[in-house]
Design an enzyme around this catalytic site. Structure first.
Site, PDB file in Angstrom:
ATOM      1  CD  GLU A  39      -9.923   4.322  -0.440  1.00 31.06           C
ATOM      2  OE1 GLU A  39      -8.686   4.972  -0.111  1.00 31.06           O
ATOM      3  OE2 GLU A  39     -10.735   4.247   0.297  1.00 31.06           O
ATOM      4  CG  ASP A  40      -8.191   7.007  -3.264  1.00 29.88           C
ATOM      5  OD1 ASP A  40      -8.704   7.734  -2.364  1.00 29.88           O
ATOM      6  OD2 ASP A  40      -7.156   6.699  -3.486  1.00 29.88           O
ATOM      7  CG  ASP A  43     -10.410   4.534   4.332  1.00 29.23           C
ATOM      8  OD1 ASP A  43     -10.823   4.430   5.474  1.00 29.23           O
ATOM      9  OD2 ASP A  43      -9.460   4.356   3.894  1.00 29.23           O
ATOM     10  CG  ASP A  44     -10.728   8.543   0.273  1.00 32.13           C
ATOM     11  OD1 ASP A  44      -9.544   8.565   0.503  1.00 32.13           O
ATOM     12  OD2 ASP A  44     -11.411   8.288  -0.677  1.00 32.13           O
ATOM     13  CG  ASN A  46      -0.630   8.489   2.284  1.00 34.57           C
ATOM     14  OD1 ASN A  46       0.320   8.338   2.663  1.00 34.57           O
ATOM     15  ND2 ASN A  46      -1.761   8.319   3.044  1.00 34.57           N
ATOM     16  CE  LYS A  58      -7.566   2.856   1.329  1.00 34.37           C
ATOM     17  NZ  LYS A  58      -7.650   3.435   2.715  1.00 34.37           N
ATOM     18  NE  ARG A  79      -9.999  12.498  -3.333  1.00 28.67           N
ATOM     19  CZ  ARG A  79      -9.232  11.799  -2.319  1.00 28.67           C
ATOM     20  NH1 ARG A  79      -7.670  12.224  -2.095  1.00 28.67           N
ATOM     21  NH2 ARG A  79      -9.263  10.986  -1.415  1.00 28.67           N
ATOM     22  CE1 TYR A 133      -4.192   1.272  -0.542  1.00 29.93           C
ATOM     23  CE2 TYR A 133      -3.514   2.844   1.412  1.00 29.93           C
ATOM     24  CZ  TYR A 133      -4.321   2.519   0.235  1.00 29.93           C
ATOM     25  OH  TYR A 133      -5.312   3.274  -0.160  1.00 29.93           O
TER      26      TYR A 133
END
Length: 629
Positions: A286-287, A309-310, A456, A215, A197, A133
Site C-alpha cells: 500500500e502507498d 491495492d493502488d 484522494n 485499511k 506516497r 479512512y
C-alpha cells in the site's frame, strides 16, 4: 480492560462461578498477559484454532462476572447494555470539534473496547468511514507523530514499525510481536507501506502508518475479517521530506530514503521473514512510490500471496464503475475515447484493467483497445516522440499516432482527443475546472460524459460532484475517490447520489476470499471477476437511479457476494488450496463454470457459507459472554 490478575484471582477463588458463562471464562484462564488492544474472537472458518480470550466490554460486564472476578468497588456500579454504551460513545464522537479529534477518539476506543468500536462503525458506517479512512486519515498521517501517544494506551500493540537499520533483526521483531498477542491470534492479513506516497500527500515517512491501520479497519467493517488477526506494518525506511526530518517530534528514523538496491534487499528480508513466520498470510502492499509499487508486485506476486491495492484494487473498483457507466453512456464501448489525467501506478493500473475488460468482454483486439486511451502527465500527453525518457510503466500507453502534435496541457489534450470519458488520478486539486467540465460536456451531445475525479483526499480531488453536475447540465456519469455529498437539482426534488469508486468495495472481499480459499496467488482474472461481481451487485432501485456503485450501507452484503465470486473463480483456476471450498464450489457450480471469461457469478451455497464466516461484534453482553469468552 480486565487482565490476567483478575482472571487468576477468580480462578483461585472458592466462590462458585455465578453463571455458566463466567464459569467458562474462568476455565479459560491463561498464562500469558493480555494485549489491551483487542479481544480475540474465534475464527469461524473450519477448522478453527483455539484462541485466548480477553474481557473488554467495560460497563456492560454483568454483575455476577464482576463478583467472580473480584471487581466490586473497582468500577462504577451500573451494569449497562450495549445500546447505552453505543449512545455514550456516539455522543462523545459527535461532540468533537474536528474530524481529526474524532479520529483520535475512535482510535482510542478501538484499542480499549474493540466490540464497541465496530458496533459504532457498522451502525454509522457512512458517517464514520470518512473519519477512520479517507479523507481524515490523510490529516492523521500528516500529524501522526504528534498524535501517536493519544491513539492508544501505552501497552497497546497496534502494528509493527520496522526501521531500515533493523531489517536484519526481522525474526526478533516478529518474535516480539508473537509474544505480545494471544495464542491463536497469528495474523492472517497484513497491510504494508513505507509511507513514500501516501494518498496524494507524498512522502510522509513513518507517519504513513495511519494507512495500514485504516485499511485494516475497513477489512473488518466491510468484509468481516477477524480484527485480532490483522497486522498493520510500516517500513520505516527514512523520508526525503524535509518537513519531517526537521520536525523535533517526528518518530521515524531521520535519514534519507535508500537507493533501489538497498530498498529491494531490505524489503526482501522483511517479506521472507513474514512469510516464514506466517506462511499463509495475505499481504497487501500500500502507498509505495510508483516505481516501487510496480517493482514489488512484479517480484512477489507469484511467490507469496500478495496484492497491490493502488494498482490492482483501484483498477478493479474503477473498472466496476466503468462497466456500469458504459451501460448508461449511450454509445458503444468501442467508441469510447478515454483521457487519463495522471500517469502514476494507480492510473496505469486502472487503464490496464480497462483494456483487459474491453478485450475480454467486448472482443476488441488489444492494440485497438489500447488506442482508446490517452494519458496526460506533468509534461502533457504521453507520446513516444515527446522527447523525454518515459518511465517504464508509461511506455505501454505512449501514443505513436500523434504525428508532430504535442499537447502540453489538459486543455490542449481535450481539444485533440475529444474524450468521452475523463479520469483523474493526478492529485491536482480542481484540475477539472469549469472550462474543462463544460467542454467535455459540449463534446458529447449524444452521450453522457463520464467524469471520474479519483484523487484522494478531498483536497486533491480534481472536482466535486456538485461542480460536475452543474457544469454538465446534470448529465454526468460520476464516480470519485473520496466521499462527496448528494446533490439536489435546483427547482426539483431530484436528489442524486454520487458514485464513490472507493477501494473498500474490493480489497476487503479480496482479502476475505483469500483468507478462506487460500489461493496460491492473486491473478489478473481473479481481480477481473471481482470487478464483474461488484458491477452486478446493484439493486433495481440503484440501477434505476443511474448509480454506478451500491450504497455504502450495503457493503457487508456486497462484500460477501464479491468474496463468493472470488472463491468460485479461485477454484475454477485451480488456485484454491482449502479443500473445504474446493469441494463446496464443485458441488455448487455457478454459471462461471461454463463461461469463457470470468463473469463474477457465484452460487447461493457458497455465498451462505462466506456470510457465516464474516466476523461481527457481539450484539449483547450476554452474547459476548457466551460466545467470545
Amino acid at each position: 480492560m480486565l487482565g490476567l490478575r483478575a482472571i487468576r484471582a477468580a480462578s483461585a477463588s472458592t466462590k462458585p462461578a455465578a453463571s455458566t458463562a463466567v464459569g467458562a471464562l474462568l476455565r479459560h484462564g491463561q498464562t500469558k498477559s493480555y494485549r489491551t488492544m483487542t479481544p480475540a474472537i474465534k475464527n469461524a472458518s473450519p477448522p478453527a484454532s483455539p484462541t485466548k480470550k480477553s474481557l473488554s466490554i467495560g460497563t456492560a460486564m454483568p454483575y455476577e462476572a464482576r463478583t467472580a472476578l473480584h471487581l466490586k468497588g473497582l468500577v462504577p456500579s451500573a451494569v449497562e447494555d450495549f445500546s447505552a454504551q453505543e449512545a455514550r460513545a456516539y455522543e462523545q464522537l459527535t461532540s468533537k470539534g474536528s474530524d481529526l479529534e474524532k479520529y483520535i477518539f475512535l482510535s482510542w476506543l478501538r484499542n480499549t473496547n474493540l466490540d464497541l468500536f465496530y458496533r459504532l462503525v457498522l451502525k454509522h458506517l457512512k458517517e464514520i468511514a470518512p473519519v477512520i479512512y479517507t479523507p481524515t486519515v490523510g490529516q492523521a498521517c500528516q500529524e501522526f507523530s504528534h498524535i501517536y501517544p493519544f491513539l492508544a494506551p501505552p501497552s497497546a500493540v497496534d502494528g509493527l514499525y520496522i526501521p531500515l537499520n533493523e531489517v536484519d533483526s526481522i525474526d526478533e521483531i516478529i518474535a516480539n510481536y508473537k509474544a505480545s498477542i494471544p495464542e491463536g491470534c497469528e495474523p492472517e492479513t497484513t497491510v504494508i507501506t513505507d509511507g513514500s506516497r501516501i494518498l496524494g500527500l507524498g512522502d510522509l515517512g513513518m507517519n504513513g502508518m495511519g494507512i495500514p491501520v485504516g485499511k485494516l479497519q475497513l477489512y473488518v467493517a466491510a468484509a468481516g475479517l477477524d480484527p485480532t488477526r490483522c497486522l498493520p506494518i510500516v517500513l520505516d525506511f527514512g523520508t526525503d521530506n524535509p518537513k519531517y526530518l526537521e520536525d523535533p517530534l517526528y518518530l521515524g528514523i531521520r535519514q534519507k530514503r535508500p537507493d533501489d538496491d538497498e530498498f529491494y534487499a531490505a524489503t526482501e528480508k522483511v517479506i521472507l521473514g513474514l512469510h516464514k513466520a506466517f506462511p499463509g498470510m495475505f499481504i497487501q502492499f500500500e502507498d509505495f512510490n510508483t516505481p516501487h509499487a510496480f517493482g514489488l508486485l512484479e517480484r512477489w506476486r507469484n511467490k507469496v500471496l500478495c496484492f497491490n491495492d493502488d494498482i490492482q484494487g483501484t483498477g478493479s473498483v474503477i473498472l466496476s464503475g466503468f462497466i456500469n457507466a458504459i451501460r448508461l453512456a449511450g454509445i458503444p464501448a468501442k467508441d469510447q475515447r478515454i483521457l487519463f489525467v495522471g500517469a502514476g501506478s494507480a492510473g496505469v493500473g486502472v487503464a490496464k484493467q480497462l483494456v483487459d475488460y474491453l478485450v475480454m468482454e467486448h472482443k476488441i483486439p488489444e492494440e485497438q483497445a489500447k488506442a482508446m486511451f490517452w494519458f496526460v502527465d506533468s509534461r502533457g500527453v504521453i507520446n513516444a516522440n515527446r522527447g523525454d525518457k518515459l518511465a517504464d510503466h508509461k511506455i505501454y500507453f505512449a501514443r505513436h499516432d500523434n504525428g508532430d502534435v504535442q499537447c502540453k496541457n489538459l486543455d490542449e489534450a481535450i481539444e485533440f482527443v475529444k474524450p468521452t470519458a475523463l479520469i483523474g488520478l493526478s492529485t491536482i486539486y480542481k484540475a477539472f475546472n469549469e472550462k474543462v467540465l463544460k467542454r467535455v460536456n459540449e463534446l458529447n451531445p449524444a452521450a453522457r460524459p463520464i467524469i471520474f475525479p479519483l484523487s484522494n483526499p478531498q483536497t486533491k480531488a480534481e472536482c466535486t460532484f456538485e461542480e460536475a453536475m452543474v457544469h454538465t447540465n446534470n448529465r454526468v456519469l460520476f464516480a470519485s475517490g473520496t466521499a462527496f455529498p448528494s446533490y439536489t437539482i435546483p427547482g426539483t426534488q431530484d436528489t442524486r447520489v454520487p458514485g464513490q469508486g472507493n477501494n473498500m468495495y474490493v480489497f476487503p472481499p479480496i482479502g476475505l476470499g483469500a483468507k478462506l480459499a487460500k489461493p496460491t496467488r492473486i491473478t489478473d482474472s481473479l481481480i477481473f471477476s471481482v470487478s464483474k461481481s461488484l458491477s452486478n451487485t446493484l439493486t433495481e432501485d440503484e440501477i434505476a437511479r443511474g448509480e454506478l456503485y451500491p450504497r455504502i450501507e450495503r457493503i457487508r452484503e456486497t462484500s460477501a457476494q464479491v468474496a463468493a465470486a472470488f472463491i468460485h473463480q479461485a477454484v475454477r483456476e485451480g488456485l484454491a488450496q482449502d479443500q473445504y471450498w474446493v469441494d463446496l464450489v464443485n458441488a455448487n457450480p455457478a454459471s462461471s463454470a461454463t463461461s469463457e471469461i470470468p463473469d463474477g457469478t457465484y452460487s447461493q451455497a457458497v455465498l451462505a457459507e462466506v456470510t457465516k464466516r464474516m466476523w461481527a461484534p457481539a450484539a449483547s453482553a450476554q452474547q459476548f459472554m457466551e460466545t467470545k469468552l
